[in-house]
Design a protein around this motif. Structure first.
Motif, PDB file in Angstrom:
ATOM      1  N   ILE A  27       7.959 -18.927 -64.668  1.00  0.00           N
ATOM      2  CA  ILE A  27       9.563 -19.205 -64.201  1.00  0.00           C
ATOM      3  C   ILE A  27      10.406 -19.225 -65.640  1.00  0.00           C
ATOM      4  N   ARG A  28       9.638 -19.400 -66.813  1.00  0.00           N
ATOM      5  CA  ARG A  28      10.360 -19.789 -67.990  1.00  0.00           C
ATOM      6  C   ARG A  28      10.671 -18.189 -68.651  1.00  0.00           C
ATOM      7  N   ASN A  29      10.222 -17.253 -67.914  1.00  0.00           N
ATOM      8  CA  ASN A  29      10.513 -15.840 -68.713  1.00  0.00           C
ATOM      9  C   ASN A  29      11.103 -14.824 -67.525  1.00  0.00           C
ATOM     10  N   LYS A  30      12.260 -14.643 -67.418  1.00  0.00           N
ATOM     11  CA  LYS A  30      13.145 -14.187 -66.519  1.00  0.00           C
ATOM     12  C   LYS A  30      12.838 -12.895 -66.468  1.00  0.00           C
ATOM     13  N   LYS A  31      12.613 -12.034 -67.560  1.00  0.00           N
ATOM     14  CA  LYS A  31      12.633 -10.622 -67.918  1.00  0.00           C
ATOM     15  C   LYS A  31      11.144 -10.403 -67.228  1.00  0.00           C
ATOM     16  N   GLN A  32      10.278 -11.398 -67.286  1.00  0.00           N
ATOM     17  CA  GLN A  32       8.772 -10.800 -66.846  1.00  0.00           C
ATOM     18  C   GLN A  32       8.823 -11.220 -65.327  1.00  0.00           C
ATOM     19  N   VAL A  33       9.437 -11.958 -64.860  1.00  0.00           N
ATOM     20  CA  VAL A  33       9.434 -12.266 -63.506  1.00  0.00           C
ATOM     21  C   VAL A  33      10.176 -11.010 -62.992  1.00  0.00           C
ATOM     22  N   ASN A  34      11.087 -10.418 -63.231  1.00  0.00           N
ATOM     23  CA  ASN A  34      11.869  -9.198 -62.692  1.00  0.00           C
ATOM     24  C   ASN A  34      11.176  -7.975 -62.771  1.00  0.00           C
ATOM     25  N   ILE A  35      10.074  -7.926 -63.724  1.00  0.00           N
ATOM     26  CA  ILE A  35       9.308  -6.766 -63.975  1.00  0.00           C
ATOM     27  C   ILE A  35       8.226  -6.993 -62.702  1.00  0.00           C
ATOM     28  N   GLU A  36       7.801  -8.143 -62.726  1.00  0.00           N
ATOM     29  CA  GLU A  36       6.682  -8.378 -61.512  1.00  0.00           C
ATOM     30  C   GLU A  36       7.314  -8.202 -60.159  1.00  0.00           C
ATOM     31  N   ILE A  37       8.603  -8.615 -59.863  1.00  0.00           N
ATOM     32  CA  ILE A  37       9.229  -8.034 -58.709  1.00  0.00           C
ATOM     33  C   ILE A  37       9.206  -6.718 -58.386  1.00  0.00           C
ATOM     34  N   VAL A  72      16.161 -15.287 -56.001  1.00  0.00           N
ATOM     35  CA  VAL A  72      15.891 -14.071 -56.457  1.00  0.00           C
ATOM     36  C   VAL A  72      14.642 -13.556 -55.816  1.00  0.00           C
ATOM     37  N   LEU A  73      13.671 -14.330 -55.651  1.00  0.00           N
ATOM     38  CA  LEU A  73      12.322 -13.822 -54.725  1.00  0.00           C
ATOM     39  C   LEU A  73      12.809 -13.642 -53.442  1.00  0.00           C
ATOM     40  N   ALA A  74      13.682 -14.373 -52.722  1.00  0.00           N
ATOM     41  CA  ALA A  74      13.776 -14.221 -51.449  1.00  0.00           C
ATOM     42  C   ALA A  74      14.875 -13.089 -51.186  1.00  0.00           C
ATOM     43  N   GLU A  75      15.318 -12.459 -52.026  1.00  0.00           N
ATOM     44  CA  GLU A  75      16.145 -11.167 -51.701  1.00  0.00           C
ATOM     45  C   GLU A  75      15.237 -10.122 -51.548  1.00  0.00           C
ATOM     46  N   ASN A  76      14.147 -10.487 -51.823  1.00  0.00           N
ATOM     47  CA  ASN A  76      12.924  -9.258 -51.668  1.00  0.00           C
ATOM     48  C   ASN A  76      12.008  -9.556 -51.071  1.00  0.00           C
ATOM     49  N   PHE A  77      11.669 -10.832 -50.551  1.00  0.00           N
ATOM     50  CA  PHE A  77      10.211 -10.945 -49.818  1.00  0.00           C
ATOM     51  C   PHE A  77      10.506 -12.053 -48.723  1.00  0.00           C
ATOM     52  N   ASP A  78       9.591 -12.278 -47.988  1.00  0.00           N
ATOM     53  CA  ASP A  78       9.426 -13.361 -47.237  1.00  0.00           C
ATOM     54  C   ASP A  78       8.685 -14.361 -47.624  1.00  0.00           C
TER      55      ASP A  78
END
Length: 236
Positions: A27-37, A72-78
């Protein structure tokens, strides 16, 4: 793809399935989270069990990190949010500012529109034998589950093991399980149901039937195309 899991219970996703156990994101790395999404979406993933690290939540950047992550996750996943209970004192000996019921409340009040169910898990350090003098309703899991159900969420008790039988059997004798939609029994090492877990499941089903409990019993979903994991790197 590499994710940052908690070593005890992290597993990855399979196409169009909810994660087998719990998916932990940095959660402290937004760039990495967006990559994983983006990678999860490309793999066809539609449902996630998302881990909430209660100790991380109690850090200065923890709340802000999760308040950003969930929408952010809820925009793409249940989503199903999964909470590991933790000892009253962290490994550094400090008492957390927010305990499990307060953390669950925060996510329901602030992000409840993004998920319908939660999973509550007991840490191994909390798997103790309750004496007759102890109040089982002092258990943070019980408070959190009851409050979450009252607030309209489905509730799962996760990572249930044979060591929890006494605790579970006492709760069955109360009305507590009217707040629990299902429990999830841990599989043995290797991902298969052993004779021990099968026996435990039969005992629980008999107990539930005898007490008129409608709570469903399930196991984590099996996955076949697990994604690569990397060691957890969150600083608490």
């Amino acid at each position: 793809m590499k994710l940052n899991p908690l070593p005890e219970n992290a597993t990855t996703s399979q196409d169009n399935l909810i994660t087998e156990k719990i998916l932990w994101l940095p959660i402290r790395n937004k760039k990495q989270v967006n990559i994983e999404i983006d990678k999860l979406k490309a793999a066809g993933i539609s449902k996630l069990k998302v881990g909430v690290d209660c100790i991380e939540f109690n850090t200065k950047k923890g709340i802000k990190g999760y308040d950003w992550l969930i929408p952010v996750l809820a925009e793409n996943f249940d989503l199903e949010l999964c909470f590991d209970n933790f000892p009253k004192k962290t490994i550094r000996g400090r008492v957390p500012k927010c305990m499990l019921p307060e953390i669950v409340e925060h996510f329901i009040f602030c992000h409840g529109a993004h998920f319908d169910s939660i999973q509550l898990c007991r840490q191994s350090l909390d798997r103790v034998q309750h004496t007759e003098e102890e109040n089982i309703f002092a258990e943070a899991i019980v408070f959190a589950a009851t409050w979450a159900k009252y607030l309209g969420k489905k509730v799962c008790l996760g990572k249930i093991q044979a060591a929890d039988f006494e605790w579970i059997s006492k709760l069955v004798s109360t009305r507590f399980f009217s707040h629990i939609d299902y429990i999830e029994i841990d599989k043995e090492v290797g991902g298969a149901k052993s004779s021990n877990t099968k026996f435990y499941e039969r005992v629980l089903r008999s107990l539930f039937q005898a007490k008129g409990v409608d709570t469903e019993i399930r196991y984590p979903q099996l996955t076949s195309n697990n994604l690569e994991l990397s060691p957890r790197g969150i600083a608490c």
